[in-house]
Design an enzyme around this catalytic site. Structure first.
Site, short mmCIF file in Angstrom:
data_model
loop_
_atom_site.label_atom_id
_atom_site.label_comp_id
_atom_site.label_asym_id
_atom_site.label_seq_id
_atom_site.Cartn_x
_atom_site.Cartn_y
_atom_site.Cartn_z
CG HIS A 37 -7.89 -1.55 -2.79
ND1 HIS A 37 -6.75 -2.04 -2.22
CD2 HIS A 37 -7.62 -0.27 -3.09
CE1 HIS A 37 -5.83 -1.10 -2.15
NE2 HIS A 37 -6.33 -0.01 -2.67
NE ARG B 47 -13.02 4.95 -2.83
CZ ARG B 47 -11.80 4.58 -2.46
NH1 ARG B 47 -10.90 4.19 -3.37
NH2 ARG B 47 -11.45 4.59 -1.18
CG ASN C 95 1.53 5.43 -0.13
OD1 ASN C 95 2.29 5.76 0.79
ND2 ASN C 95 0.23 5.34 0.03
CD1 TRP D 196 -4.68 -3.70 2.77
CD2 TRP D 196 -3.90 -2.28 1.19
NE1 TRP D 196 -5.09 -2.44 3.10
CE2 TRP D 196 -4.66 -1.55 2.16
CE3 TRP D 196 -3.35 -1.60 0.12
CZ2 TRP D 196 -4.84 -0.16 2.07
CZ3 TRP D 196 -3.54 -0.22 0.02
CH2 TRP D 196 -4.26 0.47 1.01
CE1 TYR E 107 -10.35 1.07 -1.23
CE2 TYR E 107 -8.18 1.44 -0.25
CZ TYR E 107 -9.18 1.80 -1.13
OH TYR E 107 -9.01 2.91 -1.89
CD GLU F 217 -8.87 8.07 -6.47
OE1 GLU F 217 -8.33 7.37 -7.33
OE2 GLU F 217 -8.92 7.75 -5.26
CD GLU G 123 -10.44 2.29 -8.16
OE1 GLU G 123 -11.36 3.11 -7.99
OE2 GLU G 123 -9.31 2.44 -7.67
CD GLU H 14 -5.45 2.44 -7.37
OE1 GLU H 14 -6.57 2.98 -7.51
OE2 GLU H 14 -4.94 2.27 -6.26
CG ASP I 200 -10.76 0.84 -5.15
OD1 ASP I 200 -9.86 1.66 -4.93
OD2 ASP I 200 -10.57 -0.26 -5.73
NE ARG J 250 -8.61 3.72 -10.36
CZ ARG J 250 -8.68 4.89 -9.76
NH1 ARG J 250 -9.34 5.87 -10.32
NH2 ARG J 250 -8.08 5.11 -8.60
CG ASP K 51 -1.01 7.40 -2.44
OD1 ASP K 51 -2.18 7.33 -2.03
OD2 ASP K 51 -0.56 6.73 -3.39
C1 CS2 Z 1 -7.05 3.62 -3.88
C2 CS2 Z 1 -5.85 4.24 -3.27
O1 CS2 Z 1 -7.64 5.81 -4.48
C3 CS2 Z 1 -7.76 4.61 -4.77
O2 CS2 Z 1 -8.45 4.17 -5.70
O3 CS2 Z 1 -6.82 2.43 -4.58
O4 CS2 Z 1 -6.24 4.78 -2.05
C4 CS2 Z 1 -4.68 3.30 -3.03
O5 CS2 Z 1 -5.02 2.36 -2.04
C5 CS2 Z 1 -3.48 4.12 -2.58
O6 CS2 Z 1 -3.26 5.13 -3.53
C6 CS2 Z 1 -2.26 3.25 -2.46
O7 CS2 Z 1 -1.14 4.05 -2.14
MG MG Z 2 -8.14 2.18 -6.18
#
Ligand code: CS2
Ligand code: MG
Length: 402
Positions: free
Chosen positions: A212, A148, A38, A402, A160, A339, A236, A262, A210, A283, A316
């Protein structure tokens, strides 16, 4: 012996950008691999088109492990999201082909069913607490057993994880959108809406959140401690995971379960998090952590330390990744949760997937391979559009995570 005859890098934007690798063998068998990163999609498209595709032609598609070793160790420049997403795309496509040649769904090649279905969680969000609670109720009505929860922080602007319209898509602008961030405001507000979810819905639903990557380790320790009464399924990405040592500090202060991975792309990046039991869920994903072959290694290491899987599954990550994830989730012994964000209708016009949602769980297709087909005619209708993920700035104007 069949050989790889063609490797096509397919870029399309049905609802959002996707990069897909399609490998075709001399027997006419095709396999798909997700290559979407992404905000940096074309970097992977070029890695595959300009550097990997030329070395695939003529190779034996059945040698999945050998191909993984060849692409990972043969590149010299190892790891990182671009490299590991490209390796993942080839690996996933070869597993798809292997399933089709064997006449079996991929989960049967991975050891068969270990469970009846794959428990999933969805994204509930709101611009304020009432709209968040309504969105949680909507997801429970749809049959989700795990949700979530993310809400906008009052007075701070773009937060976010808060959906605008039908689907949540953070990469929405042709240049990076700058979003304000206030740790203080978040730490004061987020525990209150998670408590509100518990007050309204009780403890029968799995509740996830999350962070984030937004907090320092001690701030994450404070947050984890504050939400312990909410009994989260996990918090998360509480802090950026390059600093794996930081999780020791969090662990000293709170029993709130932690999920990370992730944005990590290899077993070496989660090794200490797992072996020191600094996390409870890993993740990492099929598309960004080297495909099914490497992700299975990560999950097996995690199983030795009672760490469960909790793979990323945002929109994404394409329906090809989702299908491969469900096949793997069905088979691994230490599955935790998957997820699942429903893709846009246009996305499903391009990716015809047999993955099925029922009673809070996903079920893989039973046809041979992954069970996803790519519709070229539909893909033609959605040309690539450059899109960026946002950049976060603190209220003093300095860049934040971010
Ligand atoms: C997020 C995502 O799904 C999640 O846990 O962290 O939305 C993440 O921000 C995006 O996949 C980034 O491309
Ligand atoms: Mg996430």
């Amino acid at each position: 012996m069949a050989t790889i005859e063609r490797a096509e890098v397919l870029v399309t934007s049905p609802g959002r950008n996707f990069v897909t690798l399609r490998i075709t063998t001399s027997d006419g068998v095709t396999g798909l691999g997700d290559a979407t990163l992404n905000g940096r999609e074309l970097a992977v498209a070029s890695y595959l088109r300009d550097h990997v595709a030329p070395v695939l032609t003529g190779r034996d598609p059945a040698r999945v492990e050998d191909m993984w070793q060849y692409l990972y160790r043969g590149a010299y420049w190892r790891r990182g999201p671009v490299t590991m997403t490209a390796v993942a795309a080839v690996d996933t496509a070869l597993w798809d082909i292997k399933g089709k040649v064997a006449g079996l769904p991929v989960y049967q090649l991975l050891g068969g069913r270990s469970r009846n279905g794959v428990l999933v969680y969805s994204h509930a969000s709101g611009v304020d607490v009432p709209s968040l609670l309504d969105d949680v109720a909507r997801h429970l009505d749809l049959g989700y057993k795990a949700v979530r929860a993310q809400a906008a922080v009052p007075g701070v602007g773009g937060t976010y994880g808060v959906r605008k319209g039908k689907l949540y898509e953070p990469a929405a602008t042709s240049l990076p959108q700058e979003q304000p961030w206030s740790t203080e405001a978040y730490l004061d507000f987020a525990p209150t809406y998670l408590e509100a979810v518990r007050e309204r819905f009780g403890f029968d639903v799995h509740l996830l959140h999350d962070v984030h990557h937004r907090l320092t380790p001690i701030e994450a320790a404070r947050f984890g401690k504050a939400v312990e009464p909410c009994r989260l399924f996990w918090m998360e990405d509480p802090t950026p995971a390059e600093n794996q040592d930081g999780f020791r500090l969090i662990r000293q202060h709170t029993t709130t379960p932690i999920a990370v991975g992730e944005a990590l792309t290899s077993v070496w990046e989660v090794q200490h998090l797992i072996t020191e039991q600094l996390i409870d869920y890993v993740r990492t994903t099929v598309v960004h952590a080297g495909g099914i072959t490497h992700l299975r290694r990560i999950f097996d290491l995690a199983a030795l330390y009672q760490v469960r899987t909790g793979s990323h599954g945002a929109t994404d990550l394409s329906p090809v990744t989702l299908a491969a994830a469900v096949h793997l989730d069905l088979a691994v012994p230490n599955f935790g949760i998957q997820e699942y964000m429903e893709h846009a209708d246009e996305t499903m016009e391009v990716f015809h997937s047999g993955v099925r949602f029922e009673d809070g769980m996903l079920h893989p297709p039973e046809e041979p391979g992954l069970g996803v087909e790519y519709d070229d005619a539909a893909a033609e209708r959605f040309p690539y559009q450059r899109r960026y993920l946002p950049v976060a700035r603190r209220l003093d104007g300095s860049v934040h995570d971010w």
